[in-house]
Design a protein around this motif. Structure first.
Motif, PDB file in Angstrom:
ATOM      1  N   PHE A  93     -11.513   2.466   9.000  1.00  0.00           N
ATOM      2  CA  PHE A  93     -10.362   0.927   8.485  1.00  0.00           C
ATOM      3  C   PHE A  93     -10.616   0.290   8.473  1.00  0.00           C
ATOM      4  CE2 PHE A  93      -8.118   5.815   7.363  1.00  0.00           C
ATOM      5  CZ  PHE A  93      -7.834   5.375   6.347  1.00  0.00           C
ATOM      6  N   LEU A  94     -11.293  -0.422   9.609  1.00  0.00           N
ATOM      7  CA  LEU A  94     -11.007  -1.692   9.828  1.00  0.00           C
ATOM      8  C   LEU A  94     -11.719  -2.692   8.637  1.00  0.00           C
ATOM      9  CD1 LEU A  94     -12.692  -2.147  13.467  1.00  0.00           C
ATOM     10  CD2 LEU A  94      -9.584  -1.892  12.317  1.00  0.00           C
ATOM     11  N   PRO A  95     -12.850  -2.560   8.063  1.00  0.00           N
ATOM     12  CA  PRO A  95     -13.089  -2.953   7.130  1.00  0.00           C
ATOM     13  C   PRO A  95     -12.205  -3.111   5.228  1.00  0.00           C
ATOM     14  CG  PRO A  95     -14.984  -1.488   7.385  1.00  0.00           C
ATOM     15  CD  PRO A  95     -13.891  -1.574   8.379  1.00  0.00           C
ATOM     16  N   ALA A  96     -11.845  -1.176   5.852  1.00  0.00           N
ATOM     17  CA  ALA A  96     -11.366  -1.344   4.180  1.00  0.00           C
ATOM     18  C   ALA A  96      -9.115  -2.101   3.958  1.00  0.00           C
ATOM     19  CB  ALA A  96     -11.214  -0.084   4.104  1.00  0.00           C
ATOM     20  N   SER A  97      -9.022  -1.849   5.214  1.00  0.00           N
ATOM     21  CA  SER A  97      -7.417  -2.980   5.997  1.00  0.00           C
ATOM     22  C   SER A  97      -8.063  -3.880   5.158  1.00  0.00           C
ATOM     23  CB  SER A  97      -7.139  -2.103   6.803  1.00  0.00           C
ATOM     24  OG  SER A  97      -8.019  -3.304   7.883  1.00  0.00           O
ATOM     25  N   LEU A  98      -9.058  -5.306   5.681  1.00  0.00           N
ATOM     26  CA  LEU A  98      -9.593  -6.220   5.806  1.00  0.00           C
ATOM     27  C   LEU A  98      -9.930  -6.276   4.357  1.00  0.00           C
ATOM     28  CD1 LEU A  98     -11.699  -6.749   8.848  1.00  0.00           C
ATOM     29  CD2 LEU A  98      -9.220  -8.106   8.293  1.00  0.00           C
ATOM     30  N   ALA A  99     -10.503  -5.701   3.726  1.00  0.00           N
ATOM     31  CA  ALA A  99     -10.646  -5.825   1.786  1.00  0.00           C
ATOM     32  C   ALA A  99      -9.259  -6.004   1.501  1.00  0.00           C
ATOM     33  CB  ALA A  99     -11.307  -5.006   1.492  1.00  0.00           C
ATOM     34  N   TRP A 100      -8.234  -4.969   1.645  1.00  0.00           N
ATOM     35  CA  TRP A 100      -7.188  -4.591   0.810  1.00  0.00           C
ATOM     36  C   TRP A 100      -6.061  -6.261   1.105  1.00  0.00           C
ATOM     37  CZ3 TRP A 100      -4.838  -2.118  -2.364  1.00  0.00           C
ATOM     38  CH2 TRP A 100      -3.181  -1.837  -2.298  1.00  0.00           C
ATOM     39  N   ARG A 101      -6.614  -5.977   1.917  1.00  0.00           N
ATOM     40  CA  ARG A 101      -5.982  -7.658   2.545  1.00  0.00           C
ATOM     41  C   ARG A 101      -6.591  -9.199   1.898  1.00  0.00           C
ATOM     42  NH1 ARG A 101      -4.052  -7.852   9.097  1.00  0.00           N
ATOM     43  NH2 ARG A 101      -2.750  -6.131   8.923  1.00  0.00           N
ATOM     44  N   ALA A 102      -7.250  -8.561   1.498  1.00  0.00           N
ATOM     45  CA  ALA A 102      -7.624 -10.352   1.193  1.00  0.00           C
ATOM     46  C   ALA A 102      -7.643  -9.945  -0.421  1.00  0.00           C
ATOM     47  CB  ALA A 102      -9.760 -10.228   0.896  1.00  0.00           C
ATOM     48  N   LEU A 128       0.658  -1.127  -0.200  1.00  0.00           N
ATOM     49  CA  LEU A 128      -0.377  -0.247  -0.195  1.00  0.00           C
ATOM     50  C   LEU A 128       1.140   1.028  -0.380  1.00  0.00           C
ATOM     51  CD1 LEU A 128      -2.946   1.608   0.046  1.00  0.00           C
ATOM     52  CD2 LEU A 128      -2.624   1.077   2.469  1.00  0.00           C
ATOM     53  N   ALA A 129       2.000   1.172   0.837  1.00  0.00           N
ATOM     54  CA  ALA A 129       3.312   1.979   1.370  1.00  0.00           C
ATOM     55  C   ALA A 129       3.030   2.691  -0.650  1.00  0.00           C
ATOM     56  CB  ALA A 129       4.087   2.078   1.771  1.00  0.00           C
ATOM     57  N   GLN A 130       4.216   1.108  -1.373  1.00  0.00           N
ATOM     58  CA  GLN A 130       4.412   1.672  -2.607  1.00  0.00           C
ATOM     59  C   GLN A 130       3.306   1.983  -3.597  1.00  0.00           C
ATOM     60  OE1 GLN A 130       6.828  -1.327  -3.819  1.00  0.00           O
ATOM     61  NE2 GLN A 130       6.209  -2.868  -2.841  1.00  0.00           N
ATOM     62  N   VAL A 131       2.093   1.942  -3.211  1.00  0.00           N
ATOM     63  CA  VAL A 131       0.853   2.261  -4.458  1.00  0.00           C
ATOM     64  C   VAL A 131       0.887   3.284  -3.863  1.00  0.00           C
ATOM     65  CG1 VAL A 131      -1.183   1.960  -4.685  1.00  0.00           C
ATOM     66  CG2 VAL A 131      -0.104  -0.342  -4.910  1.00  0.00           C
ATOM     67  N   ALA A 132       0.658   3.956  -2.905  1.00  0.00           N
ATOM     68  CA  ALA A 132       0.037   5.218  -2.153  1.00  0.00           C
ATOM     69  C   ALA A 132       1.143   6.469  -3.248  1.00  0.00           C
ATOM     70  CB  ALA A 132       0.475   5.610  -1.341  1.00  0.00           C
ATOM     71  N   ALA A 133       2.578   5.642  -3.137  1.00  0.00           N
ATOM     72  CA  ALA A 133       3.968   6.933  -3.437  1.00  0.00           C
ATOM     73  C   ALA A 133       4.166   7.158  -5.048  1.00  0.00           C
ATOM     74  CB  ALA A 133       5.320   6.108  -2.764  1.00  0.00           C
ATOM     75  N   GLY A 160     -12.152   1.444  -2.632  1.00  0.00           N
ATOM     76  CA  GLY A 160     -11.777   1.138  -3.405  1.00  0.00           C
ATOM     77  C   GLY A 160     -10.807   0.849  -4.761  1.00  0.00           C
ATOM     78  N   ALA A 161      -9.322   0.728  -4.309  1.00  0.00           N
ATOM     79  CA  ALA A 161      -7.737   0.282  -4.384  1.00  0.00           C
ATOM     80  C   ALA A 161      -8.325  -1.733  -4.021  1.00  0.00           C
ATOM     81  CB  ALA A 161      -7.117   0.555  -4.386  1.00  0.00           C
ATOM     82  N   ALA A 162      -8.993  -1.904  -2.958  1.00  0.00           N
ATOM     83  CA  ALA A 162      -8.908  -3.326  -3.337  1.00  0.00           C
ATOM     84  C   ALA A 162      -9.594  -3.931  -3.555  1.00  0.00           C
ATOM     85  CB  ALA A 162      -9.775  -3.913  -1.459  1.00  0.00           C
ATOM     86  N   PHE A 163     -10.697  -3.407  -4.450  1.00  0.00           N
ATOM     87  CA  PHE A 163     -11.827  -3.483  -4.935  1.00  0.00           C
ATOM     88  C   PHE A 163     -11.728  -3.640  -6.491  1.00  0.00           C
ATOM     89  CE2 PHE A 163     -16.025  -2.752  -8.467  1.00  0.00           C
ATOM     90  CZ  PHE A 163     -16.481  -3.062  -7.721  1.00  0.00           C
ATOM     91  N   GLN A 164     -10.487  -3.371  -6.666  1.00  0.00           N
ATOM     92  CA  GLN A 164      -9.769  -3.411  -8.032  1.00  0.00           C
ATOM     93  C   GLN A 164      -9.316  -4.591  -8.197  1.00  0.00           C
ATOM     94  OE1 GLN A 164      -7.934   0.467 -10.104  1.00  0.00           O
ATOM     95  NE2 GLN A 164      -8.789   1.353  -7.949  1.00  0.00           N
ATOM     96  N   PHE A 165      -8.808  -5.101  -7.128  1.00  0.00           N
ATOM     97  CA  PHE A 165      -8.501  -6.713  -7.763  1.00  0.00           C
ATOM     98  C   PHE A 165      -9.297  -7.209  -8.066  1.00  0.00           C
ATOM     99  CE2 PHE A 165      -5.322  -5.143  -4.533  1.00  0.00           C
ATOM    100  CZ  PHE A 165      -3.341  -5.657  -4.807  1.00  0.00           C
ATOM    101  N   ALA A 221      -9.498  11.348   6.642  1.00  0.00           N
ATOM    102  CA  ALA A 221      -9.108   9.595   7.206  1.00  0.00           C
ATOM    103  C   ALA A 221     -10.356   8.730   6.427  1.00  0.00           C
ATOM    104  CB  ALA A 221      -9.016  10.090   8.698  1.00  0.00           C
ATOM    105  N   ILE A 222     -11.604   9.533   6.118  1.00  0.00           N
ATOM    106  CA  ILE A 222     -12.616   9.381   5.575  1.00  0.00           C
ATOM    107  C   ILE A 222     -12.790   9.075   4.632  1.00  0.00           C
ATOM    108  CG2 ILE A 222     -14.966   8.731   5.166  1.00  0.00           C
ATOM    109  CD1 ILE A 222     -14.872  10.538   8.897  1.00  0.00           C
TER     110      ILE A 222
END
Length: 254
Positions: free
Chosen positions: A235-244, A93-98, A153-158, A144-145
């Protein structure tokens, strides 16, 4: 690296920031032109709407500056360039953001702060310590929201591939909606952006408390102080979605 590259041509950078701020400010100019023909919109005056506009625009600007490039995840999944990031000893995620970090996006933050500052200077508000502290909290929590929505949204793109516009509809589209008072929208929409996708906590609920106005849904004024908690919960469901999404990724093999 991207910041150093940008600052190599400083004149170009400052022109880009100024141009970005000017383009974004046109949204508020349209609102100002509207108020040349009406006195209020949904019962809100121009300075009150400027408070909503400035807070929302600044929050989105901060989130866009830090995580705006997450909408490129789908393109990297399709062309396989995400593989390069996965083999580096840095969080994905840090790389994607940068990736292609665009410092010129400070223009949105700057113009949002200018409008917000003007609104606060002309509004007749019964200021208390809580309300004074709520203004910066509203901006940071709102960022933050928006950031949580970007990560989700980024997780959904996977899974969906080319779905960047779906993400943008909730971020940029949500910002466009939040620039106007909640009283002009149907209550079904207000419930959706309060209890499902909590965009109302970006600026509507905190700003209503600052202005001393009742919430159209009948929520108590202290709900506006819950924005930081809502951002954390979002951020909790967003981070879980990202990891998934990362776990489900399969290389193109190219």
């Amino acid at each position: 690296m991207w910041i150093r590259s940008t600052m190599t041509y400083r004149t170009s950078f400052f022109l880009s920031v100024f141009g970005n701020a000017t383009i974004q400010l046109l949204d508020f100019v349209a609102i100002w032109i509207m108020f040349r023909h009406v006195d209020t919109l949904g019962g809100f005056s121009l300075p009150e709407i400027a408070l909503l506009y400035g807070a929302s625009s600044t929050s989105l600007g901060l989130a866009d500056l830090l995580l705006g490039n997450t909408d490129r995840v789908g393109a990297r999944v399709r062309d396989g360039s995400l593989d390069t990031m996965l083999v580096r000893p840095v969080p994905l995620l840090a790389q994607v953001a940068a990736d292609r970090f665009a410092l010129r996006r400070l223009g949105r933050v700057g113009q949002g702060l200018v409008v917000l500052g003007w609104a606060l200077s002309v509004l007749d508000v019964d200021w208390t310590v809580g309300k004074v502290l709520l203004v910066p909290v509203m901006v940071v929590a709102g960022a933050a929201i928006f950031a949580a929505v970007m990560v989700a949204g980024a997780a959904f793109q996977f899974f969906a591939g080319d779905a960047a516009e779906v993400q943008n509809s909730f971020t940029y589209g949500g910002n466009q909606m939040l620039q106007y008072p909640p009283t002009v929208f149907a209550k079904e929409l207000l419930r959706g952006v309060t209890f499902i996708v909590p965009l109302a906590f970006v600026n509507w609920l905190p700003a209503l408390h600052v202005l001393g106005r009742p919430d159209p849904l009948g929520l108590p004024g202290w709900v506006g102080y819950l924005s930081p908690l809502v951002a954390f919960v979002a951020f909790l469901p967003a981070s879980l979605a990202w990891r998934a999404g990362v776990r489900s990724y399969r290389s193109t093999g190219s």
